[in-house]
Scaffold this active site. Structure first.
Site, mmCIF file in Angstrom:
data_model
loop_
_atom_site.group_PDB
_atom_site.id
_atom_site.type_symbol
_atom_site.label_atom_id
_atom_site.label_comp_id
_atom_site.label_asym_id
_atom_site.label_seq_id
_atom_site.Cartn_x
_atom_site.Cartn_y
_atom_site.Cartn_z
ATOM 1 N N GLU A 39 -11.581 37.793 70.117
ATOM 2 C CA GLU A 39 -10.748 38.495 69.149
ATOM 3 C C GLU A 39 -9.621 37.582 68.658
ATOM 4 O O GLU A 39 -9.276 37.574 67.475
ATOM 5 C CB GLU A 39 -10.181 39.774 69.786
ATOM 6 C CG GLU A 39 -9.539 40.694 68.770
ATOM 7 C CD GLU A 39 -9.333 42.109 69.328
ATOM 8 O OE1 GLU A 39 -10.000 42.468 70.320
ATOM 9 O OE2 GLU A 39 -8.506 42.822 68.766
ATOM 10 N N GLU A 95 -11.105 35.254 66.249
ATOM 11 C CA GLU A 95 -11.367 35.969 64.988
ATOM 12 C C GLU A 95 -10.078 36.101 64.182
ATOM 13 O O GLU A 95 -10.046 35.888 62.970
ATOM 14 C CB GLU A 95 -11.949 37.357 65.287
ATOM 15 C CG GLU A 95 -12.286 38.129 64.010
ATOM 16 C CD GLU A 95 -12.714 39.568 64.274
ATOM 17 O OE1 GLU A 95 -12.855 39.943 65.452
ATOM 18 O OE2 GLU A 95 -12.896 40.302 63.288
ATOM 19 N N CYS A 129 -10.777 47.863 70.722
ATOM 20 C CA CYS A 129 -11.143 48.119 72.126
ATOM 21 C C CYS A 129 -11.287 49.586 72.449
ATOM 22 O O CYS A 129 -11.833 49.951 73.476
ATOM 23 C CB CYS A 129 -10.083 47.552 73.062
ATOM 24 S SG CYS A 129 -9.702 45.850 72.748
ATOM 25 N N SER A 177 -11.363 44.448 63.924
ATOM 26 C CA SER A 177 -11.994 43.295 64.538
ATOM 27 C C SER A 177 -13.449 43.655 64.799
ATOM 28 O O SER A 177 -13.765 44.802 65.128
ATOM 29 C CB SER A 177 -11.298 42.973 65.857
ATOM 30 O OG SER A 177 -12.164 42.226 66.680
ATOM 31 N N LYS A 189 -15.635 56.439 75.809
ATOM 32 C CA LYS A 189 -16.591 55.385 76.175
ATOM 33 C C LYS A 189 -17.987 55.950 76.410
ATOM 34 O O LYS A 189 -18.980 55.253 76.277
ATOM 35 C CB LYS A 189 -16.122 54.659 77.438
ATOM 36 C CG LYS A 189 -14.765 53.971 77.315
ATOM 37 C CD LYS A 189 -14.859 52.588 76.706
ATOM 38 C CE LYS A 189 -13.493 51.921 76.647
ATOM 39 N NZ LYS A 189 -13.477 50.770 75.738
ATOM 40 N N GLU A 211 -19.407 56.024 73.147
ATOM 41 C CA GLU A 211 -19.563 54.643 72.672
ATOM 42 C C GLU A 211 -20.898 54.043 73.140
ATOM 43 O O GLU A 211 -21.602 53.412 72.356
ATOM 44 C CB GLU A 211 -18.397 53.790 73.182
ATOM 45 C CG GLU A 211 -18.391 52.369 72.625
ATOM 46 C CD GLU A 211 -17.300 51.505 73.256
ATOM 47 O OE1 GLU A 211 -16.892 51.798 74.402
ATOM 48 O OE2 GLU A 211 -16.861 50.546 72.606
ATOM 49 N N GLU A 227 -25.383 51.056 67.563
ATOM 50 C CA GLU A 227 -25.043 49.633 67.472
ATOM 51 C C GLU A 227 -24.900 48.974 68.833
ATOM 52 O O GLU A 227 -24.903 47.756 68.935
ATOM 53 C CB GLU A 227 -23.717 49.424 66.730
ATOM 54 C CG GLU A 227 -23.579 50.138 65.396
ATOM 55 C CD GLU A 227 -23.180 51.579 65.606
ATOM 56 O OE1 GLU A 227 -23.934 52.438 65.128
ATOM 57 O OE2 GLU A 227 -22.168 51.839 66.262
ATOM 58 N N CYS A 274 -4.548 53.142 77.802
ATOM 59 C CA CYS A 274 -5.571 53.577 78.757
ATOM 60 C C CYS A 274 -4.975 54.141 80.052
ATOM 61 O O CYS A 274 -5.638 54.886 80.760
ATOM 62 C CB CYS A 274 -6.491 52.422 79.099
ATOM 63 S SG CYS A 274 -7.077 51.564 77.630
#
Lengths: 619, 602, 167
Positions: free
Chosen positions: B279, B282, B304, B324, B363, B366, B371, B520
C-alpha cells in the site's frame, strides 16, 4: 388582490361593508355545515334551500349562509332562520320546499320540523328557548353556527374578529399578553389542565433565536369532535388565538397538526389561512408592527398517540410518532430542538375572547381553580347527543339531563366515561360531580379533551373496559415496555374474562398490571391507558366477579357468556325462530315448544327478534 | 459547573450538574438495574426497567434519562419501584423466546441476568408473542424471536455509524426492528460492521457462526489448517476470560490456537507489514504520478476495513478509484498461504484451509466476495470473531489464563510494531508514514517514539501535515511537498470525508478509514463491554504497548518480509497484482447495480 | 444516484407512471427546504399513486436523502399509509359462524375464481380489494357480504354476480 389589513379602521371598514351587504336581506338562513350535518347530507339541503328560494322569488329577501356546527348533531341537518331565530331540524331535500313555502310565503312556523324537547314533551321553535342551548355558555363556540366559516369578512363582522389580535399586537407587550392570559385563569383544554399563562410565560422566557407555536388538533378520542367543530366552524378564531400566542412567546412560525381523518377541517383551515395571508393577517409585519407570524398545516397520518405532545412534535418532524421522556419539556427543547409551546384548539379558541373582553370577564365564569368554559362532546345512550359548552364546574347531571335531555329509551343511567379512553367512569352515585379538573381526578376520571360518553343500564362495564383497552392497545406506539406489553397483557386478560375463561387470580394480575403501567409508562397516554380498567375495577368489581366466578354477563352484552333458551310455557310452536336461525340450532314440532341446541347456537339473537310471544330467554 | 446535591435511598449524594439519577447512583455504588441504556451508545428510556421512585413525582422516573436535581429524593428500591421493575422484566420475558438453553447468549445475556436479579421465578404473563423470523447473512444473524426492542442496535447503526439499516417498523405490540420492508439484511446496504451485534443485550443480533466450519476442518486429516489472528485480537481476548481490558495476551493467544489443533499458527500482523509494503508503494506511485503531472487519483484511501469497503461501494460507487487496490491484510495472507506457502510445503491450494481470527464481522462477508479468490479457491475459508474464538477455547477445555506464552510459527509469524497498531484508528496511517517517509527522505519519521501524535486518539476526524524536505535524489520532485493525511474511524466520519471528495474539496493525499469507531479494537467482532469508551481506551493502550515493546517498529525492516519479496518478486509487481490486490464493485445504495447479495439461503 | 437509473427501475416496460413521478417531484421540490417534511411528502405520494409500495418509498428516501429503513419505519407506523394497492371498493365476505355455515366459504371461492383475486389482494382492474371479515353482525342475513358500507344479505353465487355487475 385584496387590500391588506393594517389598522383597526381597515377591520371596521370590512365589518361595515359586510354588514351593509347583509342588511340588504330581510332574512338570513344559516345552514349548519358541521361534520355531523355533512354526513347527513346538508349539502343537498343547502342546494335545495337555494333553489327553492329562487323558485319562490325570495332571492333578494333571504341569503343562505353556511356555518359551522350548531351542536345538535343528533337531529341534523339543521338550520337557523334570522332574525326570528327559528331553528329547524331533521331537514331533507324533500321537506325543504314545503317548509320554506310555509315559513316565508304563508308566514307559518312549521312546528313539527322544530326541536322536540323530550322533557317538556313539546316542540320548541325558538332556538333560545331550547334547553340544549339555553343552558350553555358559549365562548369557544361563540361563532360556531353564526359566522360563515369560509368568509373572513363574516368573522370580522359577525364575530368581531381580529380585534383581539390588533389589540395585543399594537397596544400590549408580549409580557402583558402573557399577564392577561395568566390573570384569566385559563387552563389547557387538551387534557392536563396546565395553566396556559404559565406555559406561555415559560415560552416567553425561553432563550432561543427561534421558537415555535404549535396547535394540537389531533383529536383522537373515539367520540370526541369538539376541536373539529371549532376548526370547521370558526377557523379564524383559532388562527387569531395563535397569532396572539405567537406574539406572546416570540414565535414567528406556527404549526397546526391536524389528523388526516379530518379532511374537511384541513380544507377549511387551509382556506382560512390562505385568506388571512391574503388580508395580511398572517405573514410579515402584522398590523404594521415588527411582528411577523405565519402558519403551516401538518397532517397526521392515523396515530392516536400523536395527540401526546412529544409524539406530535416527532410527527411534525417527519418521524415515527413516538413520545419521548419529559423533561426536557417542549418549552425547553421542543420542535426541531427549539423552544416550543403547544396548546390544543380549544385553548387557542379562548384567547381572542380573553384579550378582547379582558381577563376579569373571562375569570368570572367557572370555578375557583379553573376559569371559563369547557366544550364537551356528548355521546352514547343520550337523547340529544352533540357538542355543548358549559362553565367549568357545571354538574354532570345538568349536562346529561338538562342539556342532553336524559337517557335514551327511558333506561337508567349507569355510568359516564369522561376523558376518552384515558379517562375513567363516573357512576350514578357521582352523577352530581362538578365537571372540573381536580374533582374529576378525585373521582377516578379526568377532564381529558372533553369526551362524555353516557352509558345506560344495558352496558357491560367489563366489556367497556375491554373496548377502551383494545383501543389504546391498538394505538400504543410500542416504544416503551409498559405500554407495548402491559396493555397487551391486560387486554388478553379482559378478553379472557369476557369470554368466560377468566380465573380468579386474573383480577389481581389485572390490577397489578394496571397500577404498574400507570406508574411506569413513558408518556401521558401510556400512564393513563389503564384508567378504564382501574376505575371499572374500583366501581364495578362485582361485575368482574360475575364474569369470572358465575361466568355470567349481568348486562347481557358479552356474547360468550350468554345463552339463549326457549321458555316452553310461552312458546306457541310457531317455528318462526327455527326459520330465523341461521345455523339451524332450533328444532321442534309445530304447535309444540321448540328447543335451542346450545352447542350449535351462535348467539346472534335472531330468534329473540322474531319471537312474537317473548318466549326466548337470554341470560 | 455547579454541584447537585440529592438523596438516593436516604444517602446524601453530590454530583456535577448534568448527571442522571443512574449516574449519580453509581457514584455511591448503587447500580440501578437497567436494560436498554448503554453508556455512550444508547440513552432512550424505553425499557422502563431503571424506573425509580422520586419523591413528589406522580409516575416513576427512568433513572437513565432524568437528570439529578437539587433536593431530589430518590428511592431505587421502594416497594413501588421494585414491583414495577419486576413486572417490566416479566413483561419483556412474556414476549421473548425463553428457550435460553439453546441460546448462545445463555449465561451472558443481559435479560437473563436481569430476570435473575429481580427475582423472576415463574412466567406469569403468558399471551401472544410477536416473534419475527430468523435472518441469516454471511456476517450477521438476526434472531427476531429474541429481540427485546431496546433499540441499541438502531442507535449503533443510525446514530453512531449513520448508516441506518436497522429501524423500528410497525407500531405497538407488532413493533419490530428490521431493515426496510423486512428485507433480509444481506440484501441491503448493510456494511456488516457488526456494531449492532456488539451492543445487543440478548441473542437477537450476533455474528453468523463459523465455529462448526472450523471444527470440521480441524478434524479433517486432509486439510492443512492455518490460522492467523488480527492485530486487535490480542488486545481483547483476555476479557473473554475475565481479565481486565488493557493488556495484550499475544503469547497466550498463540498457545491457545496451537492447542486448538491448527497446523500452523501464523499472525495477520505479518500480513500487516506486507500491506504497508504494497500500500505504501502504491501511495508513492500515485504521489509520484501526481507530482509529474500524471492522472493518478488522490486522495488514496485505505482498504483494510471490509465494512468501509461495502459502505463506499453502496454509497459512493463513483468514487471507488480512490481506494487502494490492496486486499485487506488477512486476505493477502490467505492468498500468500494458498500459493507461496502451500508450494513451500508441497501442498495444493485445495488442501489448505485458512482461518482468520478477526475483531470484525464484515470479514465474514469479505471472504465470500467473488473477487477474493485465486486459482479458483477462496483466499480465506473461515472467519472467527474474538467472541467465537473464546467460545472455541472454552469448548476445547483450554484454561486460557493458565496458558504459557508461546511464539507464532515461522516464517509468517514475525511482525514489526507497525503491524500492531493496525488495530487502532490512525495505526495504518502511522505505520504507512513510518515507511513512506523513510523511503522518500531516507530519514526516520520525525515524531517522538514514531507516533504521529495528531492522528493518535479517538476523535472522529484527525489530520496531519508532514513536510518533506532534503529528500532523496530520486524523489526530488517531492521536495517541499507537504503530505496531508486524514484519519477517521466509524462510518459517520467516512461519510463526512467522502462528501468532501464527492464535492471535489478534499485537501488530502492519503486517508485512512476504519469502519468501526476507534478502529478494530472496538470492531463488531470484539467482546461486548458495558463501557465502550473506557474499553476502547484500554485496548488502544494495550496495542501501543505491543508496538513499543518490539525491537522492529517499521514494516520495511521485517526480515521475513524482506526475505519473502526475494522469492515473491517485486513489490506491486506481477504476483502482487494477481494475489495481493483486488478491485471493487459499484453497488449503488440498494445494491441495485449488482446481483450479489450476502443472504445465506437455508 | 442518477436520474435515469431511477426511471429505469420504476418504469420498466414503459409504464405510464412517469407523469406521476413528475408530479411527486414537484411536491418534493416544494417541500425540500422545509424541515421534517417526510410525512407530508408521503401523503402527497399516496394521493398521487394510491398507495406506497416499497419502490416508491425507495424513490422518496433517495430524493429526501433519508435511509430507506426510516421511511419504511414511518410508513408502517401510521395507519393512514397503505403499502398495498387498494381497489376502488372494498369487498368483504363475512366469515362469522352464521355466515360460515350458510356458505360464506362458497362465496369466497366464487370471488377468487370470478375476479381472479386472492384474499387481501386487489383485482387487476383495481375495482375491488378483497377481504374477509369477522362477524359483521348480520347473522340473520347470512351469508352476508359488505361492499364499502353497503351490506348485502342472503348472498348466493348467482346473486353475487348480479351485485358485482353493479360496480
Amino acid at each position: 388582490m385584496v387590500k391588506k389589513i393594517s389598522s383597526l379602521a381597515d377591520l371596521e371598514l370590512i365589518a361595515k361593508e359586510y354588514g351593509e351587504r347583509m342588511s340588504a336581506y330581510e332574512h338570513q338562513i344559516l345552514v349548519c355545515a358541521g361534520a355531523g350535518c355533512i354526513s347527513c347530507g346538508c349539502g343537498a339541503v343547502r342546494d335545495t334551500v337555494r333553489s327553492t328560494l329562487s323558485e319562490l322569488g325570495l332571492d333578494n329577501k333571504a341569503i343562505v349562509k353556511e356555518t359551522g356546527c350548531m351542536g345538535t348533531c343528533a337531529v341534523g341537518p339543521v338550520m337557523l332562520l334570522l332574525p326570528e331565530r327559528i331553528f329547524y331540524v331533521g331537514l331533507t331535500p324533500e321537506n325543504i320546499p314545503s317548509l320554506l313555502k310555509a315559513h316565508f310565503v304563508d308566514g307559518k312556523v312549521v312546528e313539527e320540523r322544530t326541536f322536540f324537547d323530550p322533557i317538556q314533551k313539546k316542540y320548541i321553535p325558538g332556538m333560545d328557548d331550547i334547553p340544549f342551548y339555553k343552558e350553555q355558555v358559549r365562548i369557544v363556540l361563540r361563532n360556531c353556527g353564526i359566522v360563515e366559516y369560509g368568509q373572513i369578512e363574516s368573522y370580522i363582522a359577525d364575530g368581531g374578529g381580529y380585534r383581539a389580535a390588533h389589540k395585543a399586537l399594537t397596544s400590549m407587550t408580549p409580557g402583558e399578553v402573557v399577564g392577561e392570559v395568566k390573570a384569566s385563569g385559563l387552563r389547557g383544554r387538551g387534557g392536563g389542565g396546565f395553566p396556559t399563562g404559565q406555559k406561555w410565560e415559560a415560552g416567553l422566557n425561553a432563550a432561543g433565536d427561534r421558537k415555535y407555536l404549535v396547535c394540537n388538533a389531533d383529536e383522537g378520542d373515539p367520540g370526541a369532535f369538539m376541536d373539529r367543530s371549532v376548526i370547521e366552524g370558526d377557523p379564524h378564531n383559532v388562527i387569531e388565538g395563535m397569532i396572539i400566542g405567537g406574539y406572546a412567546i416570540g414565535a414567528t412560525r406556527g404549526f397546526v397538526y391536524i389528523r388526516a381523518e379530518y379532511p374537511i377541517a384541513v380544507e377549511r383551515l387551509s382556506a382560512a389561512i390562505a385568506e388571512a395571508r391574503d388580508y395580511g393577517l398572517l405573514g410579515d409585519n402584522l398590523f404594521g408592527t415588527d411582528f411577523s407570524f405565519d402558519l403551516e398545516i401538518r397532517i397526521g397520518a392515523g396515530a392516536f398517540v400523536c395527540g401526546e405532545e412529544t409524539a406530535l412534535m416527532a410527527s411534525i418532524e417527519g418521524q415515527r410518532g413516538e413520545p419521548r421522556q419529559k423533561p426536557p419539556f417542549p418549552f425547553q427543547a421542543g420542535l426541531f430542538g427549539k423552544p416550543t409551546i403547544i396548546n390544543n384548539v380549544e385553548t387557542y379558541a379562548n384567547i381572542p375572547s380573553i384579550i378582547d373582553g379582558g381577563a376579569a370577564k373571562f375569570a368570572s365564569i367557572g370555578t375557583e381553580k379553573a376559569k371559563g368554559t369547557k366544550v364537551f362532546a356528548l355521546a352514547g345512550n343520550i337523547i340529544t347527543s352533540g357538542i355543548v359548552e358549559v362553565p367549568i364546574g357545571t354538574k354532570m347531571e345538568d349536562i346529561i339531563y338538562k342539556i342532553g335531555g336524559g337517557i335514551l329509551n327511558g333506561k337508567k343511567f349507569k355510568a359516564a366515561q369522561v376523558g376518552g379512553p384515558s379517562g375513567g367512569c363516573i357512576t350514578s352515585d357521582n352523577v352530581d360531580v362538578p365537571m372540573d379538573y381536580e374533582t374529576l381526578i378525585a373521582r377516578s376520571a379526568m377532564m381529558g379533551s372533553g369526551g362524555l360518553i353516557v352509558m345506560d343500564e344495558d352496558t357491560c362495564m367489563v366489556d367497556t373496559a375491554r373496548f377502551f383497552l383494545d383501543f389504546v392497545q391498538d394505538e400504543s406506539c410500542g416504544k416503551c415496555t409498559a405500554c407495548r406489553l402491559g396493555t397487551k397483557r391486560m387486554l388478553e386478560i379482559l378478553q379472557r374474562i369476557t369470554r368466560g375463561k377468566g380465573r380468579m387470580d386474573d383480577l389481581d394480575t389485572l390490577m397489578e398490571l394496571a397500577e404498574t403501567v400507570r406508574d411506569s409508562a413513558m408518556c401521558g397516554l401510556g400512564q393513563t391507558s389503564p384508567n378504564p380498567v382501574l376505575s371499572t375495577l374500583r366501581f364495578f368489581r362485582e361485575e368482574y366477579e360475575a364474569h369470572v366466578i358465575d361466568k355470567k354477563c349481568p348486562a347481557g352484552v358479552c356474547v360468550h357468556l350468554l345463552s339463549y333458551s326457549i321458555n316452553p310455557e310461552k312458546c306457541k310452536g310457531c317455528s318462526a325462530c327455527a326459520r330465523a336461525c341461521p345455523v339451524e340450532a332450533i328444532v321442534g314440532e309445530l304447535k309444540k315448544p321448540y328447543v335451542i341446541d346450545r352447542t350449535i347456537c351462535v348467539k346472534c339473537g335472531n330468534c329473540m327478534t322474531v319471537c312474537k310471544f317473548g318466549a326466548i330467554v337470554k341470560e | 459547573m455547579a454541584d447537585i446535591a440529592l438523596k438516593i435511598n436516604g444517602r446524601q449524594v453530590t454530583v456535577p450538574e448534568g448527571y442522571t439519577i443512574l449516574e449519580a447512583a453509581e457514584t455511591v455504588g448503587i447500580e440501578i438495574p437497567r436494560l436498554c441504556y448503554l453508556k455512550d451508545v444508547h440513552k432512550f428510556g424505553s425499557c422502563r426497567v431503571c424506573n425509580v421512585e422520586v419523591k413528589g413525582a406522580k409516575a416513576l422516573q427512568p433513572a437513565c434519562m432524568v437528570a439529578a436535581a437539587n433536593g431530589m429524593e430518590v428511592f431505587t428500591n421502594s416497594p413501588r419501584a421494585r414491583r414495577a421493575r419486576k413486572v417490566m422484566v416479566e413483561l419483556l420475558l412474556s414476549d421473548h423466546n425463553c428457550d435460553c438453553l439453546h441460546c448462545e447468549r445463555s449465561l451472558r445475556c443481559e435479560l437473563q441476568e436481569l430476570a435473575r436479579q429481580v427475582g423472576v421465578t415463574e412466567a406469569r404473563f403468558e399471551g401472544e408473542q410477536n416473534f419475527g423470523g430468523i435472518d441469516v447473512s454471511e456476517s450477521i444473524t438476526r434472531d427476531m424471536t429474541k429481540c427485546v426492542l431496546c433499540r441499541r442496535c438502531v442507535s449503533a447503526c443510525g446514530n453512531i455509524q449513520e448508516v441506518g439499516i436497522l429501524s423500528a417498523s410497525n407500531r405497538g405490540f407488532t413493533t419490530e426492528i428490521s431493515p426496510a420492508a423486512g428485507l433480509p439484511i444481506g440484501s441491503t446496504n448493510c456494511t456488516f460492521c457488526g456494531q449492532c451485534t456488539v451492543v445487543c443485550p440478548v441473542g437477537a443480533l450476533k455474528e453468523t457462526s463459523h465455529r462448526e466450519r472450523v471444527w470440521k476442518a480441524l478434524a479433517n486429516p486432509d486439510k492443512y489448517v492455518v490460522v492467523q489472528p488480527a492485530p486487535a485480537v490480542r488486545s481483547s481476548i483476555g476479557e473473554c476470560f475475565g481479565m481486565e481490558p488493557g493488556e495484550a495476551f499475544t503469547g497466550k493467544l498463540a498457545a491457545a490456537l496451537r492447542r486448538l489443533g491448527f497446523d500452523k499458527v501464523f499472525d495477520t500482523n505479518w500480513a500487516a507489514d506486507l500491506t504497508i509494503m504494497e500500500e505504501g508503494t502504491e501511495f508513492l506511485t500515485r504521489v509520484r504520478e501526481h507530482l509529474t503531472g500524471g492522472k493518478s487519483v488522490l486522495p488514496m484511501m485505505t482498504s483494510c476495513s471490509p465494512g468501509w469497503i461495502k459502505y463506499i461501494e453502496n454509497h459512493y460507487p463513483d468514487e471507488l478509484d480512490h481506494l487502494s487496490t490492496c486486499k485487506s491484510p488477512h486476505m493477502m495472507f490467505g492468498a500468500v498461504i494458498k500459493s507461496y506457502y502451500a508450494k513451500k510445503i508441497s501442498k495444493k491450494p485445495e488442501d489448505m484451509f485458512v482461518v482468520s481470527i478477526m475483531p470484525c464481522t464484515a470479514k465474514k462477508t469479505e471472504i465470500a466476495r467473488h473477487e477474493m479468490k485465486n486459482d479458483g479457491y477462496p483466499n480465506v475459508d473461515a472467519v472467527l470473531t474474538v467472541r467465537e474464538l473464546a467460545d472455541m477455547i472454552r469448548d476445547a477445555g483450554i484454561d486460557f489464563t493458565a496458558l504459557p506464552d508461546e511464539q507464532f510459527d515461522d516464517p509468517l509469524g514475525l511482525s514489526t510494531g507497525a503491524a500492531d497498531i493496525f488495530g487502532i484508528t490512525g495505526g495504518v496511517m502511522g505505520a504507512a508514514l513510518r515507511t513512506v517517509y523513510e523511503i522518500i527522505t531516507g530519514r526516520e519519521l520525525p515524531f517522538p517514539n514514531l507516533h504521529v501524535s495528531p492522528i493518535v486518539g479517538l476523535d472522529r476526524i484527525k489530520e496531519a501535515f508532514i513536510k518533506l524536505d532534503n529528500v532523496r535524489p530520486e524523489w526530488a520532485a517531492a521536495e517541499g511537498l507537504e503530505i496531508r493525511v486524514a484519519v477517521t474511524s466509524g462510518l459517520a466520519g467516512a461519510k463526512q470525508l467522502m462528501e468532501q471528495i464527492k464535492a471535489g474539496t478534499s485537501a488530502y493525499h492519503f486517508i485512512e478509514v476504519m469502519g468501526c469507531p476507534g478502529g478494530c479494537i472496538t470492531g463488531g467482532g470484539q467482546p461486548r463491554s458495558k463501557d465502550v469508551t473506557e474499553t476502547r481506551k484500554l485496548r488502544m493502550k494495550a496495542l501501543y504497548k505491543e508496538d513499543e515493546g518490539k525491537k522492529l517498529r517499521k514494516s520495511h525492516e521485517n526480515p521475513d518480509i524482506i526475505a519473502f519479496y526475494k522469492e515473491w518478486g517485486e513489490i506491486n509487481g506481477h504476483a502482487s497484482h494477481e494475489y495481493l490486490h483486488t478491485h471493487y464493485v459499484p453497488r449503488g445504495i440498494y445494491n441495485e447495480l449488482t446481483d450479489e447479495t450476502f443472504t445465506v439461503r437455508r | 444516484m442518477s436520474e435515469t437509473r431511477q426511471e429505469c427501475r420504476f418504469c420498466a416496460g414503459g409504464c405510464g407512471e412517469q407523469a406521476k413521478y413528475a408530479e411527486l417531484d414537484t411536491v418534493i421540490e416544494s417541500y425540500k427546504d422545509r424541515e421534517g417534511c417526510l410525512i407530508m411528502v408521503l401523503h402527497a405520494a399516496q394521493e398521487i399513486f394510491g398507495y406506497l409500495p416499497i419502490e416508491l418509498q425507495t424513490y422518496i428516501a433517495d430524493k429526501l436523502m433519508i435511509p430507506l429503513s426510516e421511511v419504511y419505519g414511518v410508513v408502517s407506523f401510521y395507519s393512514f399509509f397503505s403499502m398495498k394497492e387498494c381497489g376502488k371498493h372494498t369487498l368483504r365476505v363475512c366469515l362469522g359462524t352464521a355466515c360460515y355455515v350458510r356458505g360464506g366459504m362458497r362465496l369466497i371461492e366464487h370471488i377468487k375464481e370470478k375476479l381472479n383475486v386472492e384474499v387481501g389482494g386487489t383485482t387487476a382492474d383495481k375495482t375491488f380489494t378483497f377481504e374477509v371479515a369477522r362477524c359483521i353482525g348480520a347473522c340473520g342475513l347470512a351469508p352476508a357480504i359488505m361492499i364499502d358500507d353497503e351490506v348485502y344479505k342472503h348472498v348466493t353465487p348467482k346473486y353475487l354476480d348480479e351485485i358485482l355487475a353493479g360496480y
